[in-house]
Structures are given as C-alpha cells and as structure tokens.
Design a protein around this motif. Structure first.
Motif, PDB file in Angstrom:
ATOM      1  N   ILE A   9      46.745 -18.663  -7.441  1.00  0.00           N
ATOM      2  CA  ILE A   9      47.224 -18.767  -7.996  1.00  0.00           C
ATOM      3  C   ILE A   9      48.154 -17.258  -8.756  1.00  0.00           C
ATOM      4  N   GLY A  10      48.787 -16.743  -8.821  1.00  0.00           N
ATOM      5  CA  GLY A  10      49.094 -15.722  -9.346  1.00  0.00           C
ATOM      6  C   GLY A  10      50.732 -14.889  -8.692  1.00  0.00           C
ATOM      7  N   GLN A  11      51.018 -13.641  -9.140  1.00  0.00           N
ATOM      8  CA  GLN A  11      51.961 -12.705  -8.724  1.00  0.00           C
ATOM      9  C   GLN A  11      51.474 -11.708  -8.670  1.00  0.00           C
ATOM     10  N   GLY A  12      50.502 -11.096  -9.450  1.00  0.00           N
ATOM     11  CA  GLY A  12      50.437  -9.832  -9.608  1.00  0.00           C
ATOM     12  C   GLY A  12      49.775  -8.586  -7.911  1.00  0.00           C
ATOM     13  N   GLY A  13      49.678  -8.036  -8.329  1.00  0.00           N
ATOM     14  CA  GLY A  13      48.468  -7.332  -7.706  1.00  0.00           C
ATOM     15  C   GLY A  13      47.174  -7.778  -7.180  1.00  0.00           C
ATOM     16  N   ARG A  14      46.446  -8.082  -8.384  1.00  0.00           N
ATOM     17  CA  ARG A  14      45.724  -8.839  -7.830  1.00  0.00           C
ATOM     18  C   ARG A  14      45.576  -9.445  -7.230  1.00  0.00           C
ATOM     19  N   GLU A  15      46.700 -10.754  -7.320  1.00  0.00           N
ATOM     20  CA  GLU A  15      46.569 -12.145  -6.630  1.00  0.00           C
ATOM     21  C   GLU A  15      46.615 -11.473  -4.656  1.00  0.00           C
ATOM     22  N   HIS A  16      47.876 -10.152  -4.503  1.00  0.00           N
ATOM     23  CA  HIS A  16      48.094  -9.423  -3.924  1.00  0.00           C
ATOM     24  C   HIS A  16      47.213  -9.765  -2.754  1.00  0.00           C
ATOM     25  N   ALA A  17      45.771  -8.677  -3.324  1.00  0.00           N
ATOM     26  CA  ALA A  17      43.868  -8.317  -2.663  1.00  0.00           C
ATOM     27  C   ALA A  17      43.801  -9.057  -2.444  1.00  0.00           C
ATOM     28  N   LEU A  18      43.372 -10.473  -3.257  1.00  0.00           N
ATOM     29  CA  LEU A  18      42.803 -11.377  -3.089  1.00  0.00           C
ATOM     30  C   LEU A  18      43.841 -12.826  -1.430  1.00  0.00           C
TER      31      LEU A  18
ATOM     32  N   ALA B 189      51.139 -18.509  -5.819  1.00  0.00           N
ATOM     33  CA  ALA B 189      52.084 -19.777  -5.990  1.00  0.00           C
ATOM     34  C   ALA B 189      51.831 -19.010  -6.868  1.00  0.00           C
ATOM     35  N   PRO B 190      53.128 -18.516  -8.305  1.00  0.00           N
ATOM     36  CA  PRO B 190      54.421 -17.927  -6.810  1.00  0.00           C
ATOM     37  C   PRO B 190      54.738 -17.264  -5.747  1.00  0.00           C
ATOM     38  N   GLY B 191      53.833 -15.962  -6.254  1.00  0.00           N
ATOM     39  CA  GLY B 191      53.490 -14.958  -4.816  1.00  0.00           C
ATOM     40  C   GLY B 191      54.569 -13.964  -5.868  1.00  0.00           C
ATOM     41  N   ASN B 192      54.475 -12.793  -5.075  1.00  0.00           N
ATOM     42  CA  ASN B 192      55.334 -11.685  -4.933  1.00  0.00           C
ATOM     43  C   ASN B 192      56.038 -11.415  -3.499  1.00  0.00           C
ATOM     44  N   ALA B 193      55.984 -10.284  -2.990  1.00  0.00           N
ATOM     45  CA  ALA B 193      57.256  -9.860  -2.097  1.00  0.00           C
ATOM     46  C   ALA B 193      56.334  -9.629  -1.047  1.00  0.00           C
ATOM     47  N   GLY B 194      54.688  -9.020  -1.218  1.00  0.00           N
ATOM     48  CA  GLY B 194      53.354  -9.081  -1.027  1.00  0.00           C
ATOM     49  C   GLY B 194      52.324  -9.677  -0.288  1.00  0.00           C
ATOM     50  N   THR B 195      52.499 -10.422  -1.053  1.00  0.00           N
ATOM     51  CA  THR B 195      51.495 -12.412  -0.657  1.00  0.00           C
ATOM     52  C   THR B 195      52.094 -12.885   0.442  1.00  0.00           C
ATOM     53  N   GLN B 196      54.112 -12.640   0.207  1.00  0.00           N
ATOM     54  CA  GLN B 196      54.853 -13.324   1.234  1.00  0.00           C
ATOM     55  C   GLN B 196      54.195 -12.558   3.005  1.00  0.00           C
TER      56      GLN B 196
ATOM     57  N   ALA C 279      56.995 -21.552  -4.316  1.00  0.00           N
ATOM     58  CA  ALA C 279      57.644 -21.586  -5.877  1.00  0.00           C
ATOM     59  C   ALA C 279      57.117 -22.243  -6.583  1.00  0.00           C
ATOM     60  N   ILE C 280      55.956 -22.278  -7.685  1.00  0.00           N
ATOM     61  CA  ILE C 280      55.293 -22.482  -8.601  1.00  0.00           C
ATOM     62  C   ILE C 280      55.057 -22.088  -9.815  1.00  0.00           C
ATOM     63  N   SER C 281      55.823 -21.604 -10.790  1.00  0.00           N
ATOM     64  CA  SER C 281      55.230 -21.079 -12.073  1.00  0.00           C
ATOM     65  C   SER C 281      53.802 -21.470 -12.373  1.00  0.00           C
ATOM     66  N   VAL C 282      52.583 -20.318 -12.690  1.00  0.00           N
ATOM     67  CA  VAL C 282      51.742 -20.462 -13.164  1.00  0.00           C
ATOM     68  C   VAL C 282      51.200 -21.582 -14.426  1.00  0.00           C
ATOM     69  N   SER C 283      52.496 -21.963 -14.858  1.00  0.00           N
ATOM     70  CA  SER C 283      52.454 -22.059 -16.676  1.00  0.00           C
ATOM     71  C   SER C 283      51.863 -24.206 -15.959  1.00  0.00           C
ATOM     72  N   ASP C 284      52.851 -23.959 -14.498  1.00  0.00           N
ATOM     73  CA  ASP C 284      53.798 -25.985 -14.194  1.00  0.00           C
ATOM     74  C   ASP C 284      51.746 -25.888 -13.997  1.00  0.00           C
ATOM     75  N   ILE C 285      51.551 -26.761 -14.350  1.00  0.00           N
ATOM     76  CA  ILE C 285      50.544 -27.202 -14.299  1.00  0.00           C
ATOM     77  C   ILE C 285      50.116 -28.544 -13.167  1.00  0.00           C
TER      78      ILE C 285
ATOM     79  N   GLU D 100      44.957 -14.668 -16.840  1.00  0.00           N
ATOM     80  CA  GLU D 100      44.344 -15.690 -17.349  1.00  0.00           C
ATOM     81  C   GLU D 100      45.319 -16.177 -18.305  1.00  0.00           C
ATOM     82  N   VAL D 101      46.316 -16.648 -18.437  1.00  0.00           N
ATOM     83  CA  VAL D 101      47.362 -17.836 -19.211  1.00  0.00           C
ATOM     84  C   VAL D 101      46.950 -18.720 -18.548  1.00  0.00           C
ATOM     85  N   PRO D 102      47.035 -19.461 -16.615  1.00  0.00           N
ATOM     86  CA  PRO D 102      46.610 -20.800 -16.293  1.00  0.00           C
ATOM     87  C   PRO D 102      44.910 -20.568 -17.279  1.00  0.00           C
ATOM     88  N   LEU D 103      44.530 -19.623 -17.054  1.00  0.00           N
ATOM     89  CA  LEU D 103      43.192 -20.571 -17.043  1.00  0.00           C
ATOM     90  C   LEU D 103      42.644 -20.520 -18.539  1.00  0.00           C
ATOM     91  N   VAL D 104      43.236 -19.765 -19.524  1.00  0.00           N
ATOM     92  CA  VAL D 104      42.991 -20.410 -21.423  1.00  0.00           C
ATOM     93  C   VAL D 104      44.008 -22.067 -20.853  1.00  0.00           C
TER      94      VAL D 104
END
Length: 423
Positions: free
Chosen positions: A6-15, A31-38, A45-51, A71-75
């Motif tokens: 869950i996420g769309q940043g560089g950390r998530e692509h590395a994971l 979810a939602p990912g980016n051009a690299g995770t693809q 296409a699910i937002s990290v805020s849409d639990i 951190e946002v969806p974790l919090v």
C-alpha cells in the motif's frame, strides 16, 4: 502467495521490486502505485486513504500479506482494518503508529522508557510558546510540528528570531495545517544523523543494516528540510559497539514501553538518531521503512523479504534465521522537481529511463511518477530514487550519478554530495 503493498512512493517501489524476487510470491499488487511499480508489479487504483475499498480488494483477491508503506494510512488505522478482515498485515496498529503521528506522544514514551533524546517543551498555545522563546537565551533550537507533515515539519533555527518565525508559521499561518496545532521546541543536537530501522514483532527485534539520510535540500546540508534527498547504506559511523548500545538503550526500551502502554508494536520501528558527543540520541521515531533509506537497504538485503515480513506479521519473527546481506554498499540519489520542497509543476515527460536501466548494479526506483499517453511523467516533488551498489561507497556513488546523467526532464535536479559523509 499474493502480496499487497500500500502506497505510491520510492519506498513502495523498492518493496514491490524486492518482494517480486521471492520464490514464494506469485503476484505483487501495489495500491495505488506509480509508473515504476507498474513495471515490477500490478497497480491497483485505490487511494491509500480509502480503507474500506482497500480491505474489500484484499479480501476479494485473497491477499496473504499486506504491507502498509506510508505513515498516513498507518496513523489512520489501515493495519487494524485489514487485520480485522483476517489478513496478515505488516505494519503497526493505529495506537502504535501514534509514535510517528504525534511527536509529543513519542517524547512522552521516550521519557517513560528513559530513552536519550533532546530536552524539549510542548506547546498548543501560540502565546505561551512565544513567551517561552522570549525568555530564553539565544541558542540554536529545533521547532517541530507535532503531527504528520511529509518529513518537512521540522524547522532548524539558529537564532531566537528564526525560532519565533517558525512557531508563527506553524501555529498562526498553519503552513502544515493541523499538524502545527501543537509544536515541540527542543534543543538542537550536534553530531551526525543515522537511520536505524528494525523489524519488530512482539518482543523480537531484528535490526536492519544501517543507513544515513540527507534531509536538507542542497549540497553541504544547506537549505530547507525535505522528505529526504538521498541515502546510503551502511553508515560507517555506526560501529558494532555503537549498534549494541542503540539496541540496548533505545530499541529494546521503546518496544517494551509500547507493550506496557498496551500498544504492542508490529512493523518497522525507525529511529532517526543524532550521534552526539554524549552518545546516540533520538531525533524522531517513524513507524515504517524510511524513504529514501529503504532503497539502498533493500538493495543490499539477500534474505527473502516476503518470508521475513510474513513471519513478523504472524508473530513468528523469532523463528527467522539471521539476515543475509550483500557486503557491498549502496547509494540512492533522489532526483526532484524544480521548486521542491515548495511548489513544483507535474506532468513533465521523463526521458532516459531505458538508458539508465541498462547500467549494471543500478535500479531506478520511481517515487513521484505516473503514466500519461504511454509516457512516464513527473507526479510529485521527489520523482526518482536512482540507486546503485558498488565495491565501495565511492564506486556506488559513481554508478548512481552515472545513471542520474542518463535521465532528463525539464527542471530536474539533485544533490551532488550524497554519501560524501561516509568518507
């Protein structure tokens, strides 16, 4: 097994990239990912805020392991909702994630655990904070927004006037919204920063290899704080003896106090430390993999990441063998959009990614990217994390910057001195 990141940043692509290498993993969703995770997994296409939608997708796809990246969806309680639906989750509960969600709460836990940290005072009233500063002698201070501010809510102030301006921008102008409703005013620690990340499950703590982030925007640690302009691993500053001290005086007491407070920790406990003349002191705690620290650290990890995180999620971490690491160091250089960390434009076409991908021992992790008309375009402030591994820090740095030279878009920039502190 099927895994959801869950996420769309560089950390998530590395994971996603590392998880996809596991023989036990059949499919990695992001979810939602980016051009690299693809490229390395399957975007959803699910937002990290849409639990609710995230939980419904995980159940529908019979996800066997969910990893909450940011951190946002974790919090917000994403882990709790997924666990309630019967899904194994790597990531702390909402109650435990408050360690990052509230810096004042983290300070309280550190005091209870007797963990070394900077002396500080917390204020939720502007006039009281202003009076406190006016009464103090001139000295360097750090002003922190209590809540989440995407890594940018920390203002380093060398003069009393700068500190007064900082509390005004946080508490009056609300530069970071409600995150600055409460502020922490603390002494400025002097030394070198290191990032200590540990996988935690129950009472079991498995430290990862060390790394060092570069928070300031410009070379020589100048300019405003950012979400991180690059990182390298390992950090030679952390000797085995110092690591033992960090585990004994910081990690173990924090994990224990969270259990005592009925907020048991499961996930990544990230201690941002300053190595001072008096020893290691905590600057902040995060509750997830660092970004950009995850990129060089995960590039060096040889242990099966999926099995490691699944064992943590299922509270079997004590059964895992010692982690295996590539001895070679890795360096990650963040390429950013013009204007970052302030305002920047999106949608600029990125060229040269194919050329960079052909370089040996190098991986371009996407952070702020998306696809538009079959082209990769910028979609954030920190756009790419260009990461390379080499026989030495200097060789890894050279390889990373060779890849950076391949990549172009209007307004692209980066720091030129990532990893120089390691020498």
């Amino acid at each position: 097994m099927k895994v959801l990141v869950i996420g769309q940043g560089g950390r998530e692509h590395a994971l996603v990239w590392k998880l996809a290498q596991s023989e036990s993993v059949s499919q990695v969703f992001c979810a939602p990912g980016n051009a690299g995770t693809q490229l390395d997994g399957t975007n959803v296409a699910i937002s990290v805020s849409d639990i609710p939608k995230m939980v419904a997708f995980a159940k529908e796809e019979a996800i066997q392991l969910a990893i909450v990246g940011p951190e946002v969806p974790l919090v917000a309680g994403m882990s709790d909702a997924l666990r309630a639906a019967g899904i194994s989750v790597f990531g702390p509960s909402k109650a435990a994630a408050e360690l990052e969600g509230s810096k004042s709460f983290a300070k309280q836990m550190m005091w209870k655990a007797n963990v070394p940290t900077a002396k500080s005072e917390t204020f939720n009233n502007f006039e009281a904070a202003e009076a406190y500063l006016e009464e103090r002698e001139e000295q360097p201070l750090v002003i922190k927004a209590d809540g989440l501010a995407a890594g940018k809510g920390v203002l380093i102030c060398d003069t009393k006037q700068e500190a007064l301006d900082a509390i005004k921008s946080l508490m009056k102008i609300r530069e970071f919204g409600d995150a600055g409703r409460t502020v922490i005013i603390e002494e400025k620690l002097i030394g070198q920063e290191v990032s200590i990340l540990a996988i935690v499950s129950g009472s079991t703590i498995v430290p990862l290899e060390t790394s060092q982030d570069h928070k300031a925007a410009y070379d020589g640690d100048k300019g405003p704080n950012t979400g991180g302009m690059g990182a390298y691993s390992p950090a030679p500053l952390v000797t085995p003896e110092l690591m033992d001290e960090i585990i004994e005086k910081i990690l173990v007491p924090m994990v224990n106090v969270m259990k005592i407070e009925d907020r048991p920790f499961n996930g990544v406990l990230y201690a941002g430390l300053m190595i001072t003349n008096q020893g290691p002191k905590v600057l902040e705690f995060n509750v997830r993999f660092g970004d950009p620290e995850a990129q060089p650290v995960l590039m060096r990890l040889k242990t099966d990441l999926a099995q490691l995180l699944l064992a943590a999620a299922e509270e079997r971490l004590d059964e895992i063998d010692d982690l295996e690491w590539d001895e070679r160091p890795a360096v990650c250089v963040v390429m950013a959009s013009e204007g970052y960390p302030e305002e920047y434009k999106k949608g600029r076409v990125i060229r040269g990614l194919g050329e960079a991908a052909e370089l040996a021992d190098t991986k371009v992790f996407h952070a702020g990217t998306t696809m538009k008309d079959d082209q990769v375009v910028t979609d954030g402030g920190r756009v790419l994390g260009v990461t390379a591994i080499g026989e030495s820090i200097s060789q890894a740095k050279l390889k990373a910057y060779q890849a950076v030279k391949c990549i172009r878009w209007d307004g692209a920039w980066c720091r030129k001195d990532i990893s120089d502190k390691a020498r």
